[in-house]
Scaffold this active site. Structure first.
Site, short mmCIF file in Angstrom:
data_model
loop_
_atom_site.label_atom_id
_atom_site.label_comp_id
_atom_site.label_asym_id
_atom_site.label_seq_id
_atom_site.Cartn_x
_atom_site.Cartn_y
_atom_site.Cartn_z
N ARG A 64 0.82 -1.21 0.00
CA ARG A 64 0.00 0.00 0.00
C ARG A 64 0.86 1.27 0.00
O ARG A 64 0.53 2.24 -0.64
CB ARG A 64 -0.90 -0.02 1.24
CG ARG A 64 -2.03 0.96 1.11
CD ARG A 64 -2.85 1.04 2.35
NE ARG A 64 -3.08 -0.27 2.95
CZ ARG A 64 -3.91 -0.47 3.94
NH1 ARG A 64 -4.60 0.52 4.44
NH2 ARG A 64 -4.05 -1.65 4.48
N LYS A 109 -1.50 -19.74 3.56
CA LYS A 109 -2.41 -20.02 4.65
C LYS A 109 -2.49 -18.83 5.59
O LYS A 109 -1.60 -17.98 5.53
CB LYS A 109 -1.96 -21.27 5.39
CG LYS A 109 -0.66 -21.07 6.21
CD LYS A 109 -0.33 -22.29 6.96
CE LYS A 109 -0.92 -22.27 8.34
NZ LYS A 109 0.04 -22.01 9.41
N HIS A 169 3.81 -24.90 3.04
CA HIS A 169 5.27 -24.96 2.83
C HIS A 169 5.86 -26.30 3.26
O HIS A 169 6.96 -26.64 2.85
CB HIS A 169 5.98 -23.78 3.49
CG HIS A 169 6.18 -23.90 4.97
ND1 HIS A 169 5.19 -23.65 5.87
CD2 HIS A 169 7.26 -24.27 5.70
CE1 HIS A 169 5.65 -23.84 7.10
NE2 HIS A 169 6.91 -24.22 7.02
N LYS A 220 9.29 -29.10 1.71
CA LYS A 220 10.46 -29.61 2.46
C LYS A 220 10.99 -30.86 1.76
O LYS A 220 10.23 -31.73 1.35
CB LYS A 220 10.06 -29.95 3.90
CG LYS A 220 9.81 -28.70 4.73
CD LYS A 220 9.56 -29.08 6.18
CE LYS A 220 9.05 -27.89 6.97
NZ LYS A 220 10.09 -27.02 7.48
N GLU A 222 8.01 -27.96 18.27
CA GLU A 222 8.73 -26.70 18.11
C GLU A 222 9.22 -26.22 19.47
O GLU A 222 8.53 -26.38 20.47
CB GLU A 222 7.82 -25.64 17.50
CG GLU A 222 7.35 -25.99 16.11
CD GLU A 222 6.57 -24.85 15.47
OE1 GLU A 222 7.20 -24.05 14.76
OE2 GLU A 222 5.37 -24.74 15.73
N ASP A 253 -3.60 -23.99 13.10
CA ASP A 253 -2.30 -23.50 12.65
C ASP A 253 -1.44 -24.63 12.06
O ASP A 253 -0.70 -24.40 11.11
CB ASP A 253 -1.57 -22.84 13.83
CG ASP A 253 -0.26 -22.20 13.41
OD1 ASP A 253 -0.29 -21.42 12.43
OD2 ASP A 253 0.78 -22.46 14.04
N HIS A 276 -0.30 -28.71 7.87
CA HIS A 276 0.98 -29.42 7.78
C HIS A 276 0.88 -30.90 8.22
O HIS A 276 1.34 -31.80 7.53
CB HIS A 276 2.05 -28.73 8.63
CG HIS A 276 2.20 -27.26 8.34
ND1 HIS A 276 2.08 -26.74 7.07
CD2 HIS A 276 2.46 -26.20 9.14
CE1 HIS A 276 2.27 -25.43 7.11
NE2 HIS A 276 2.50 -25.08 8.36
N LYS A 286 4.02 -25.96 20.71
CA LYS A 286 5.00 -24.88 20.84
C LYS A 286 5.71 -25.01 22.19
O LYS A 286 5.15 -25.56 23.14
CB LYS A 286 4.28 -23.53 20.83
CG LYS A 286 3.43 -23.29 19.60
CD LYS A 286 4.25 -22.74 18.47
CE LYS A 286 3.40 -22.37 17.28
NZ LYS A 286 4.17 -22.28 16.04
C1 BG6 Z 1 3.64 -22.22 10.10
C2 BG6 Z 1 2.90 -21.99 11.39
O1 BG6 Z 1 2.76 -22.55 9.07
O2 BG6 Z 1 4.59 -23.26 10.29
C3 BG6 Z 1 3.87 -21.67 12.50
O3 BG6 Z 1 1.97 -20.94 11.23
C4 BG6 Z 1 4.94 -22.72 12.61
O4 BG6 Z 1 3.18 -21.55 13.74
C5 BG6 Z 1 5.57 -22.99 11.25
O5 BG6 Z 1 5.91 -22.29 13.52
C6 BG6 Z 1 6.51 -24.19 11.31
O6 BG6 Z 1 7.24 -24.28 10.13
P1 BG6 Z 1 8.70 -24.90 10.12
O7 BG6 Z 1 9.05 -24.94 8.67
O8 BG6 Z 1 9.56 -24.01 10.94
O9 BG6 Z 1 8.57 -26.27 10.73
#
Ligand code: BG6
Length: 477
Positions: A46, A143, A173, A177, A211, A230, A235, A326
């Site tokens: 913007r 997402k 994503h 990987k 994580e 999330d 994933h 997390k």
């Molecule tokens: C994202 C989530 O899609 O993936 C995050 O929104 C998460 O919360 C992340 O931390 C994890 O991705 P990666 O590649 O670090 O395992």
């Protein structure tokens, strides 16, 4: 191999994801020679800013993440020449004609929407209205793709009003990987595993995405999402699909995605007793989930573990256990396939069988480890011991195993026009259709997620989920 020349328009070009992942990813592809010299990246956001100011900002972002090699500055200068900037307030009319003037007609055209999902349909409509969306141009979205089935349907309808399904690239994503793709190679390019890949030979499967980080900087989004939306809906679901799916007839986008949809549609509803939710607790000085989101009443989960049944011929009786969270002990993700014990042992009294476990590690240290049972070496009688056949991609493949970031792979697939590693609309909707009732139950219940210590492997309830079935989670960290 360089991809075709392209014009990539990046909406949200000054945002966090663009600066951390997308632009550095493009830079790296440029540095290794995959991005043709005539490719152009047109940043858009913007704020009014000159192309020069945008380039300077991108240079800063790239210097923060790209290793400082002797060639970096020279490559960066050449990369920046590929960049342009157009200010567009996507809700209004200004800027679109500037964008029209920027784009070429004889190259691949891609629009990357690194913006809030509420803007997807509006941008798609404007691209269409201004004649910017050609029959072959691609639109890429991030997402979260909705927060339930209804909103995902709306997003799909909004995009499809201006683009055909074969032009829509929904990013997860995890599919970019290297090890996730390797899972398909492992299963379908080897004859060793597939004959055993079923309930007759596999006792259960554990999929873990742990994580160590928390929700730093994303409190508002995360507190409305939670681990189910999330991580699980996208994933973990993708990992489950690739592990459980039937062999596609061909490695083509629709063959692969058809098989994934069948897995999701075969999932049984999950009863409440098969789910454990957790929320990381405060340490002595606070710093817990509730402190982070600034809401002492939040019932959002930062951890979830669940037992899932793929109710089809191949998997009947073999549960899949999923968990993600997390602030756990380590950043560690893997798919672990536990094979059944041999039906009879000819080695009584030599210690318990160690069992065969095939662990496919996504991170860190991508690789594959197969736990086997051998004879404990030495003359001291016949005893059994567990030993792993361990293949770290970095050790086995050296330089080549320097896996590009997931985004790099996916960005190049967009330009190539290969949708195999992107989610199809019906796939996303099927995932929400399965997840929705689970989340609705969370919302209806007054139960709070169980607190768990930061740096642990999650709440006691998750351990119980396994113990009840006389099984154990693999250790995290
Ligand atoms: C994202 C989530 O899609 O993936 C995050 O929104 C998460 O919360 C992340 O931390 C994890 O991705 P990666 O590649 O670090 O395992």
């Amino acid at each position: 191999i360089p991809v075709e020349p392209f014009d990539l328009v990046l909406f949200g070009a000054t945002g966090d994801l663009a600066r951390r992942k997308i632009l550095p990813g493009l830079f790296h592809r440029f540095a290794v020679g995959q991005m043709p010299g005539s490719a152009r990246i047109i940043g858009s956001a913007r704020s009014e800013m000159s192309a020069e100011a945008f380039r300077a900002d991108v240079a800063r972002a790239i210097r923060e993440v790209a290793p400082d090699t002797p060639e970096r500055e020279e490559t960066l200068a050449a990369f920046l020449e590929r960049l342009d900037y157009v200010a567009i307030d996507v809700g209004g009319e200004a800027g679109w004609s500037d964008l029209t003037r920027c784009l070429r007609n004889d190259v691949v055209r891609a629009f990357y929407l690194s913006v809030a999902p509420s803007l997807f349909a509006g941008i798609a409509r404007q691209l269409d209205a201004h004649g910017l969306a050609t029959r072959d141009s691609r639109i890429v979205v991030e997402k979260p793709f909705g927060r339930n089935l209804d909103t995902a349907r709306d997003l799909n309808a909004g995009l499809r009003a201006s683009f055909a399904e074969h032009q829509i690239y929904r990013i997860d994503h995890y599919l970019g990987k290297e090890t996730v793709q390797n899972l398909m190679a492992l299963r379908f390019a080897n004859s060793l595993f597939e004959p055993l890949w079923n309930a007759t030979h596999i006792d259960h499967v554990q999929i873990t995405v742990a994580e160590s980080l928390g929700i730093e900087g994303r409190e508002a989004y995360y507190d409305r999402a939670g681990a189910m939306r999330d991580m699980v809906q996208n994933h973990l679901m993708q990992l489950l699909c690739l592990t459980a799916m039937e062999p596609p007839a061909k490695f083509t986008p629709n063959s692969v995605r058809d098989e994934k949809v069948k897995v999701i549609e075969a999932l049984d509803p999950v009863p409440p007793e098969d789910i454990a939710r957790g929320q990381y607790a405060a340490k002595a000085g606070g710093d817990g989930y509730l402190d982070h989101v600034g809401n002492p009443d939040s019932r959002t989960e930062s951890f979830v573990a669940m037992k899932v049944h793929v109710a089809n011929w191949r998997w009947a009786g073999t549960p899949f256990y999923l968990r993600t969270g997390k602030r756990l002990r380590a950043r560690e993700s893997e798919i672990a396939v536990f094979f059944r014990d041999p039906p009879h042992t000819i080695f009584p009294g030599t210690g318990p069988l160690k069992g065969n476990v095939l662990a496919i590690r996504l991170q860190p240290d991508e690789g594959i480890r197969l736990q086997t049972t051998i004879k404990d070496p030495g003359p001291g009688g016949f005893r059994l011991a567990g030993v792993s056949l361990d293949m770290s991609f970095a050790d086995a493949l050296g330089e080549e195993a320097q896996a590009p970031d997931a985004y790099e792979r996916l960005l190049m697939d967009v330009i190539r026009g290969d949708q195999t590693l992107f989610m199809r609309g019906d796939e996303v909707e099927a995932a929400w259709a399965w997840i929705d009732p689970i989340i609705a139950r969370f919302d209806d219940s007054r139960d709070r997620p169980a607190p768990y210590d930061q740096g642990s492997s999650g709440p006691e309830e998750a351990l119980m989920l396994m113990h009840r079935d006389h099984r154990r989670w693999r250790q995290i960290g």
